[in-house]
Design a protein around this motif. Sequence first.
Motif, PDB file in Angstrom:
ATOM      1  N   SER A 189      -6.850  -1.263   7.772  1.00 43.98           N
ATOM      2  CA  SER A 189      -7.319  -1.061   6.407  1.00 43.98           C
ATOM      3  C   SER A 189      -7.277   0.415   6.028  1.00 43.98           C
ATOM      4  O   SER A 189      -6.859   0.774   4.916  1.00 43.98           O
ATOM      5  CB  SER A 189      -8.738  -1.611   6.258  1.00 43.98           C
ATOM      6  N   ASN A 190      -7.684   1.289   6.957  1.00 42.97           N
ATOM      7  CA  ASN A 190      -7.647   2.733   6.699  1.00 42.97           C
ATOM      8  C   ASN A 190      -6.212   3.214   6.478  1.00 42.97           C
ATOM      9  O   ASN A 190      -5.944   4.032   5.589  1.00 42.97           O
ATOM     10  CB  ASN A 190      -8.277   3.497   7.856  1.00 42.97           C
ATOM     11  N   VAL A 191      -5.315   2.701   7.313  1.00 43.54           N
ATOM     12  CA  VAL A 191      -3.907   3.086   7.168  1.00 43.54           C
ATOM     13  C   VAL A 191      -3.366   2.653   5.818  1.00 43.54           C
ATOM     14  O   VAL A 191      -2.674   3.407   5.118  1.00 43.54           O
ATOM     15  CB  VAL A 191      -3.063   2.477   8.305  1.00 43.54           C
ATOM     16  N   LEU A 192      -3.686   1.411   5.432  1.00 45.47           N
ATOM     17  CA  LEU A 192      -3.183   0.891   4.162  1.00 45.47           C
ATOM     18  C   LEU A 192      -3.777   1.633   2.971  1.00 45.47           C
ATOM     19  O   LEU A 192      -3.102   1.835   1.950  1.00 45.47           O
ATOM     20  CB  LEU A 192      -3.488  -0.609   4.056  1.00 45.47           C
ATOM     21  N   GLU A 193      -5.046   2.034   3.060  1.00 49.80           N
ATOM     22  CA  GLU A 193      -5.691   2.756   1.967  1.00 49.80           C
ATOM     23  C   GLU A 193      -5.068   4.139   1.763  1.00 49.80           C
ATOM     24  O   GLU A 193      -4.971   4.642   0.637  1.00 49.80           O
ATOM     25  CB  GLU A 193      -7.189   2.898   2.234  1.00 49.80           C
ATOM     26  N   LYS A 194      -4.646   4.750   2.860  1.00 48.89           N
ATOM     27  CA  LYS A 194      -4.055   6.092   2.781  1.00 48.89           C
ATOM     28  C   LYS A 194      -2.585   6.053   2.376  1.00 48.89           C
ATOM     29  O   LYS A 194      -2.009   7.080   2.035  1.00 48.89           O
ATOM     30  CB  LYS A 194      -4.206   6.801   4.121  1.00 48.89           C
ATOM     31  N   SER A 195      -1.977   4.888   2.486  1.00 51.51           N
ATOM     32  CA  SER A 195      -0.555   4.772   2.193  1.00 51.51           C
ATOM     33  C   SER A 195      -0.312   4.861   0.686  1.00 51.51           C
ATOM     34  O   SER A 195      -1.074   4.333  -0.126  1.00 51.51           O
ATOM     35  CB  SER A 195      -0.010   3.444   2.723  1.00 51.51           C
ATOM     36  N   ALA A 204     -12.057  -4.135  14.851  1.00 49.43           N
ATOM     37  CA  ALA A 204     -11.672  -2.729  14.966  1.00 49.43           C
ATOM     38  C   ALA A 204     -10.218  -2.538  14.531  1.00 49.43           C
ATOM     39  O   ALA A 204      -9.874  -1.557  13.842  1.00 49.43           O
ATOM     40  CB  ALA A 204     -11.862  -2.250  16.403  1.00 49.43           C
ATOM     41  N   LYS A 205      -9.368  -3.478  14.919  1.00 47.18           N
ATOM     42  CA  LYS A 205      -7.960  -3.394  14.506  1.00 47.18           C
ATOM     43  C   LYS A 205      -7.831  -3.511  12.985  1.00 47.18           C
ATOM     44  O   LYS A 205      -7.055  -2.782  12.358  1.00 47.18           O
ATOM     45  CB  LYS A 205      -7.157  -4.502  15.187  1.00 47.18           C
ATOM     46  N   LEU A 206      -8.567  -4.461  12.398  1.00 44.99           N
ATOM     47  CA  LEU A 206      -8.519  -4.629  10.948  1.00 44.99           C
ATOM     48  C   LEU A 206      -9.022  -3.389  10.216  1.00 44.99           C
ATOM     49  O   LEU A 206      -8.445  -2.972   9.195  1.00 44.99           O
ATOM     50  CB  LEU A 206      -9.344  -5.849  10.537  1.00 44.99           C
ATOM     51  N   SER A 246      -0.518  -3.988  -1.537  1.00 46.12           N
ATOM     52  CA  SER A 246      -1.592  -4.800  -2.112  1.00 46.12           C
ATOM     53  C   SER A 246      -1.738  -6.146  -1.390  1.00 46.12           C
ATOM     54  O   SER A 246      -2.864  -6.610  -1.145  1.00 46.12           O
ATOM     55  CB  SER A 246      -1.346  -5.029  -3.605  1.00 46.12           C
ATOM     56  N   TYR A 247      -0.622  -6.765  -1.042  1.00 44.65           N
ATOM     57  CA  TYR A 247      -0.700  -8.071  -0.353  1.00 44.65           C
ATOM     58  C   TYR A 247      -1.395  -7.928   0.993  1.00 44.65           C
ATOM     59  O   TYR A 247      -2.305  -8.705   1.326  1.00 44.65           O
ATOM     60  CB  TYR A 247       0.704  -8.641  -0.165  1.00 44.65           C
ATOM     61  N   LEU A 248      -0.982  -6.900   1.753  1.00 44.39           N
ATOM     62  CA  LEU A 248      -1.602  -6.692   3.069  1.00 44.39           C
ATOM     63  C   LEU A 248      -3.069  -6.298   2.919  1.00 44.39           C
ATOM     64  O   LEU A 248      -3.921  -6.748   3.688  1.00 44.39           O
ATOM     65  CB  LEU A 248      -0.846  -5.618   3.843  1.00 44.39           C
ATOM     66  N   ARG A 249      -3.362  -5.456   1.910  1.00 43.86           N
ATOM     67  CA  ARG A 249      -4.756  -5.050   1.715  1.00 43.86           C
ATOM     68  C   ARG A 249      -5.638  -6.263   1.411  1.00 43.86           C
ATOM     69  O   ARG A 249      -6.733  -6.408   1.969  1.00 43.86           O
ATOM     70  CB  ARG A 249      -4.850  -4.042   0.554  1.00 43.86           C
TER      71      ARG A 249
END
Length: 281
Positions: free
Chosen positions: A107-113, A101-103, A118-121
């Motif tokens: 992931s949603n936060v990173l996609e909207k950023s 759930a945390k991931l 890219s490294y974190l994604r």
Amino acid sequence: MKKTLTILSVALVALMLSSCVEKSKKYQQLLAEKDAVVLENQNIEKEYNAALGIISDVENSLSAIRDAEGLMLIKGENNTQRDQLNSELIQIKEQMAENRAKLDSLSNVLEKSNKDRSYLRNTVKKLQAQLAEKEATIVAMQEQLAQKDEEIAGLNTQVSNLNEDLTKVTAEKDEQSRIIADQITEINTVYYVGATKKALKANGILTSKYILRQEVPAETFTKADKRELKEIVFETKKAKVLSAHPTESYTIVSKDNQSVLQITNPELFWSVTKYLVVVTK
């Protein structure tokens, strides 16, 4: 004096110019952009630290699963160990669900950023794939434990049935041994009596013609084991065997007002009859 006034005039002009710059729109805009950049950097750092924390939690969960896989190769024979391992798998599975759930949220936060994450994604996607794989591994391990429990239950039933069969066989064997022992004892049981003719007749052992009757009252005889009976002492000077025992299988020796019947060949002696009747005088 003039020089001093000149310096003061220059300073005053600079101060006035500085005040005007600070009040200008361009200056205020630059300050706002600077504050936004600082705030953005702080947010980036928070996001990055949060991402690192989640990644660390997930990696710890994956490490715990690897440890559980190793333990499964060792444990499983003992009920307590199997229960402990199953409990550990359930806890790991719950923790993995939380991490998933945390991931997903990260992931949603990173996609909207709009920033380059890219490294974190890529790291998050990699961990999500590993979590999915390990979740399947946990399900398989739990199924293996359940299968082992079924197999053990079946083996326990077989052992219980075998124990019952063994108990029955042992009881039958003991009963057979007892019967055989009784038969052996009966085969080797012999009876003897020594008394005067009058007493023998009175007890129904002899007829008027001194013939041993077929239905012998056993309670008037002494019971003995022919394997252990080597000689019989009669408290009389003279003794004579009336029953049908081969004469070559025994001797009678008189000594000190006693007659000792010595059985020299037990098998031959008891081969005709197991009742010994001796008349004493």
